[in-house]
Every structure is written in C-alpha cells, then in structure tokens.
Design a protein around this motif. Structure first.
Motif, PDB file in Angstrom:
ATOM      1  N   SER A 181       1.856   4.589   7.584  1.00 41.64           N
ATOM      2  CA  SER A 181       1.348   4.110   9.004  1.00 41.64           C
ATOM      3  C   SER A 181       1.747   2.692   9.164  1.00 41.64           C
ATOM      4  O   SER A 181       1.905   2.089  10.163  1.00 41.64           O
ATOM      5  N   GLU A 182       2.392   2.174   8.008  1.00 34.38           N
ATOM      6  CA  GLU A 182       2.810   0.661   8.071  1.00 34.38           C
ATOM      7  C   GLU A 182       4.363   0.736   8.253  1.00 34.38           C
ATOM      8  O   GLU A 182       5.145   0.841   7.333  1.00 34.38           O
ATOM      9  N   ASP A 221       1.500   2.821   2.685  1.00 35.53           N
ATOM     10  CA  ASP A 221       0.798   3.538   3.588  1.00 35.53           C
ATOM     11  C   ASP A 221       1.876   3.844   4.690  1.00 35.53           C
ATOM     12  O   ASP A 221       2.370   3.058   5.378  1.00 35.53           O
ATOM     13  N   THR A 250       7.292   8.085   1.338  1.00 32.55           N
ATOM     14  CA  THR A 250       5.864   8.475   1.239  1.00 32.55           C
ATOM     15  C   THR A 250       5.757   9.019  -0.006  1.00 32.55           C
ATOM     16  O   THR A 250       6.487   9.355  -0.806  1.00 32.55           O
ATOM     17  N   THR A 272       0.996  -1.117   0.136  1.00 29.15           N
ATOM     18  CA  THR A 272      -0.108   0.055  -0.137  1.00 29.15           C
ATOM     19  C   THR A 272       0.783   1.284   0.019  1.00 29.15           C
ATOM     20  O   THR A 272       0.280   2.157  -0.366  1.00 29.15           O
ATOM     21  N   SER A 307       0.351  10.071   8.800  1.00 33.04           N
ATOM     22  CA  SER A 307      -0.170   8.912   9.204  1.00 33.04           C
ATOM     23  C   SER A 307      -1.564   8.713   9.656  1.00 33.04           C
ATOM     24  O   SER A 307      -2.374   8.047   9.453  1.00 33.04           O
TER      25      SER A 307
END
Lengths: 398, 238
Positions: free
Chosen positions: A73-74, A71, A100, A69, A174
C-alpha cells in the motif's frame, strides 16, 4: 647539485649485470603486485557490474515507508517519478515496477520470495536478467503463455517445476486480503548470485496489478539506469532534491555489502602492495649495501676531499630511487600490456569454484588497472626505495 | 689571523706537541710524538722517513682526517680539532687539497668532471669552473684527455689529474700522501715537474710524504720523521 645526480646515475650502470639483475627483480615484483591489483580490481568490478546489471540497476526509488516495510500500500505516483527522471540529464532509462512478497506453491512444496512486476520493454533496458535465459529455458515474457512467471533455475529446482509448469502464487493485497493466482513458468533465469536467484521472481505488471488492489498509475519501485557509473552520485543528488518525499538509493546503498566489498578491495590492494613492496625493499637494500660496500674506498676518498654526509646520502638515495624507478616502469609497462590483453580475453577462474557459480560475480575476470593504482604504486615504490637506502647510507657514513 | 713570519710569507699550518697514539693489543704505539712544525705559504715540503715513521699519520692529522691524542693543529690560525664534524668537512673542502697514493679519482666522472668536482661542491658557478678546469688541464698537459674516464689513464696521468683537482679550488695548501709511490720513473718525474710548476706559477703550498729519493731531491724543505719524532728539518735552495 648536478654532479651528484650525474654520479648517481652513472654509478647505476657501473656494474651492469648487478644493476640489471636488480632491475629485473624489481620489474618482476612490480609486475606481479600490480597485476594482482588489476585482478582484484577486475574481480570487484565484476561483482559491481553483475550486481548493478542483474539486481539493483544504478539507482532505485521507493516510497519512504516501502523501503522499511515492503508494504504494497506504500506506492508512488508513476507520473511524478517520470517527470523527475525526465528532468535529470544523467538518467538514461528507467523501469517502473510493482513489488510484493509472495509464496510460490506447487503440489510438492512452496517457497517465499519477492515478486517483481515489470514491463518487459522497460525492464530489458535496465536489467540483463533476460539475457541469462537461454532458448531452451523459455523467454523473458515473449511467449504466448497466459500469466507467465519467470523464476530462477534454482527456485525451479526447489519447487520441482519445469517450463510451462503451473505455480500457485499467494500474496496479500493492499486491503489485506490474501490472493491466490495461478501462473505458468515462462522462463528460467540464472544469475551468478544464489542469494538473488533464491528470492526473486518476475511477472508482468499487468498480471500482478489486479491482485494487489492498488490504483492505476502507481508503482512500488523504479529502477533507474544512468549514463555511466561516475554520474551515479550526481543523478542521486538531483533526484533526491526533486523527490524529497521519496527514498532514492544508489546501488551500493540498496545492498550495503557492496560498500563493504568496495572498501575491502581498496584496503586489500593497499595492504597487499605495502607488504609486497616492504619485502622488495629488503632485496633492494641488500643490493645497494653490496654496491656501496665495494665502493668503500671511494666513499672514504670523497669524504676526505670534502663531500659532506648530506651529499653522500643524496647520491645513494638517488641511485636507489633511480634503479627502483627503472624497474617499476618496466614492471608497470609489462602489467599494462598483460592487462590490455587479458581485459579483452578475460581470465577464466571457473576451475577455482568447481564449476559452480553463485558467489555474485562472473567466473571470467577482466583485469583492470587505473591511474590511481599507478600513483599508489609509484608513491609506495618511492617510499620503499628511500627506506631501502637507509642501511647503505648508514654503513657509508659510519 | 694569519701568523706572519715575514712580509711575504705567512704560517698556514702549525702543530703544537702533536701526538697520536695507537693501541696494539695492550701496548701503545706513538705514531707521532710531540711534533711541532710550521708550514709557510708557498713551501714545497716533503715529510720523509722510513715506513712506520708516522708520515701518513702526520699528514692525516694536519688535514683533519684524524684526531690527535694530544696537541693541536692550527690551519690559518684556527684550531681544526675544535671544529665539529660538519664544520671540519666544510673547512677541508674550502682550504685543503688532497692527493692520495691511489683511489684518487671518481671512476664515473671524466677527467674534466673530476677536476671541477670540488668546485661544484663549493658552489662555484659553471663559467668559473669551466675556465679554471681548462687552465688546469693546460697546466698539467692533459687537455686532449679532458673527456677520458680514469680507467683510460695511466697511473701518472691519474696522479696529475688528482693534483689538478686538489688545486682547482685554490686551497691554502695541498697534502699529498706518497703521490709517486705507484709510479714509474718517467711518470714520477712528470708529476713532480707538474707539482713544481704549480708551486712556482700558482704559489701553491705542497706538503707531501715520501720515501722516494727522486722526490726528496726536488723538495725545498725536508722534514725527517723517525718513530714519530722530527729528527731533522732542513731547507734547501734549488
């Protein structure tokens, strides 16, 4: 049967000029074929080295979900990864990165790309991006510019910015909030891959972290360098065992096109050699046919006195094999010499690409040939010389 | 089983109504026409006759180098025409020695290698080969030329080496097709004396074709062929 070998070997030097001509033809053919193989090897190696050195490093570690993803936040715990890397002897160094998706905007335009947050001292050990920035195009985070960003020359052209120009970066934290931050262009890099240049920009970890809203001591990506390419698999296996919750990928798994390139290189080498040597087999067969036809009377006498078909076959096959192997040895030695010289100086193929790099490999190719290629060539040559002796044998035994 | 004609000699070659036809356009030429003959061990026999009388064809048929149109050839009691190609090659290798008019020797081998060539094909061990080769070189008087290549030999010397090679494996008999045809008087004389010496000393059976009067004078049996038929078969005590 010693006498058969003796006769076969002496028969080769019976017509010195013809045998020499055949040996020269084979040597030239083998030299040309093996040098093309060395060139393809060098070219593929250049792609792989460029890819590892500039883009992926040998191994990359991500959180499992991040790979799918991107992402923010991962993330992964830096200390956990560091401990695992310390336990693997094949690992030489690593760079801990934040990553990012971002939108880079200027007054005129904007481009979307992947923003990589790095620690300069760590990064220069696993990547040579810094070496592509020449002195008039800034530095890799060595200047005193506040919040520097290193983008590619190609991205700079698209954004219409120069060194020290301001760029607004939009990214998502995030928690889902959109952050807009101003950076200044601190350096312009240029690799041989247009694709990479168009989608990559570097900032410092410390400048990026506050806007991603992530805890201290976490990272999104770890680029790992190992002692040498051969240890890559071993290091990957060990790290996968030590970090079962993480996604450990080799350089060619990060970018599967490289796997395809590797496979294509092997197939192309084999097909090229097979086709080339098949053509060479016809020349050898022609020479051998002439050689046996002028000895028709002699073969007839040999058959009359009791020399069996299998002995005659063996003699012709040895003759063909021997003359082919002499030519092959000379061709391979020549190739080895030329490869040794050109692997140091390199062969500049820039003229082919109209002075525009960007295909993912350097324009100076360093040919290389290895033991496996030699074995392939010897095996192929042995097979084709057997094939080439079929027609003369049939003619004699008729 | 060998066919015994007396206590000392056995028939080693026998032909029965041997015919060989060649086609010349639409007409047939009989190279041999119902030839019946027997050769016993130790004979020194010459097949004589004018050119085209069938001498070479007869020798080729006896040596298994050609297939008869009809009739049979027995060597040592065995019908050689019943043998398969591979068996025939092996049979020739072990039982028949050949001397040809020319192209006798292998150019890339030395004299001694040429002599031991057949023995090597037969699988004789090195020690025996070397001993036999030395013996034969001595017999043909060419010990000093052992390491020479055929190109360095005269025509007569080449033929003597060919005889030694044919003899090396101790065959049942030696077939020689016009062995003196390309030789001068002296060389022919030397070759014939060598063959006679071997015939006497080693009890080698020789069957050769010739139209050379010098050879005919030395032969102990003369078989005369005319138009493929035996017209005379005479034995002489010399």
């Amino acid at each position: 049967m010693k006498i058969i070998y003796k006769m076969a070997c002496r028969n080769i030097f019976r017509r010195k000029s013809r045998s020499s001509l055949l040996i020269i033809i084979i040597a030239t053919g083998v030299f040309a074929a093996s040098f093309v193989v060395a060139f393809i090897n060098g070219w593929a190696n250049s792609c792989f080295v460029e890819h590892i050195d500039m883009q992926t490093s040998y191994l990359q570690i991500h959180a499992n979900a991040f790979s799918d993803t991107n992402d923010v936040s991962e993330f992964m715990d830096k200390q956990t990864i560091k401990e695992a890397l310390d336990a693997v002897s094949e690992v030489s160094c690593a760079s801990y990165r934040l990553k990012t998706n971002a939108l880079l905007s200027t007054a005129q335009t904007s481009v979307g790309l992947t923003l990589i947050g790095v620690d300069r001292d760590e990064e220069i050990k696993v990547s040579s991006i810094y070496s592509t920035i020449d002195s008039c195009h800034g530095t890799f985070f060595e200047s005193d510019i506040a919040r520097p960003i290193v983008i590619s020359q190609r991205s700079a052209d698209r954004l219409n910015v120069a060194l020290k120009s301001r760029i607004i970066i939009s990214m998502q934290s995030s928690s889902g909030e959109i952050q807009k931050v101003q950076f200044r262009v601190g350096g312009l890099f240029q690799t041989n891959s247009k694709r990479f240049d168009n989608v990559t920009a570097f900032v410092q970890n410390t400048d990026l972290m506050p806007y991603l809203d992530i805890p201290d001591g976490v990272v999104h990506e770890v680029a790992v360098a190992v002692n040498n390419l051969q240890e890559c698999n071993k290091a990957k296996q060990k790290l996968s065992r030590l970090l079962p919750e993480h996604d450990v990928k080799k350089w060619d798994e990060v970018y599967p096109l490289m796997q395809l390139l590797g496979a294509w290189q092997k197939i192309a080498n084999f097909l090229f050699l097979a086709l080339f040597f098949t053509a060479l087999a016809f020349s050898i067969a022609n020479f051998m046919l002439m050689s046996v036809l002028e000895r028709k009377g002699e073969f007839s006498m040999l058959k009359k006195v009791g020399m069996g078909g299998n002995h005659i076959t063996l003699m012709i096959v040895i003759e063909t094999l021997f003359v082919t192997l002499i030519g092959t040895m000379i061709g391979l030695i020549l190739c080895l010499i030329v490869v040794l010289i050109s692997s140091k100086s390199g062969i500049d193929i820039q003229f082919i690409f109209n002075n525009q790099a960007g295909y993912g490999f350097g324009t100076i190719i360093y040919p290389m040939i290895n033991k496996r290629d030699f074995v392939h060539i010897f095996a192929l040559v042995s097979i084709i010389s057997m094939m080439a002796s079929i027609s003369p044998v049939k003619k004699v035994l008729k | 089983m060998n066919e015994v004609i007396n206590n000392n000699r056995s028939i080693i070659v026998r032909t029965e109504n041997l015919c060989k036809l060649f086609l010349n356009g639409k007409s047939e030429i009989k190279a041999t026409d119902h030839v019946n003959l027997s050769i016993t061990s130790g004979e020194f026999t010459a097949v004589v006759g004018p050119s085209g009388s069938g001498k070479t064809t007869l020798l080729n048929l006896i040596g298994g180098l050609a297939t008869p149109s009809s009739g049979r050839v027995f060597v040592k009691g065995k019908d050689i025409n019943q043998l398969k190609e591979k068996e025939l090659v092996k049979f020739r290798l072990h039982n028949i020695g050949f001397v040809f008019q020319f192209l006798n020797l292998i150019p890339v081998l030395t004299v001694e290698e040429n002599i031991s060539f057949i023995m090597e094909l037969q699988g004789t061990n090195k020690e025996q080969r070397n001993r036999r080769t030395a013996e034969l070189l001595e017999l043909i008087g060419m010990k000093d030329r052992a390491r020479s290549r055929p190109y360095a030999l005269s025509g007569g010397q080449k033929q003597r080496v060919a005889v030694a090679r044919a003899l090396a494996s101790k065959p049942l008999f030696i077939l020689a097709d016009e062995p003196t045809a390309n030789l001068d008087t002296e060389a022919a004389e030397t070759l014939l004396n060598t063959m006679l010496l071997l015939n006497e000393k080693e009890k080698v059976t020789f069957l050769f074709s010739t139209h050379d009067p010098r050879v005919m004078n030395k032969a102990r049996r003369l078989i005369t062929l005319e138009d493929g038929r035996i017209t005379k078969d005479e034995t002489y005590v010399r």
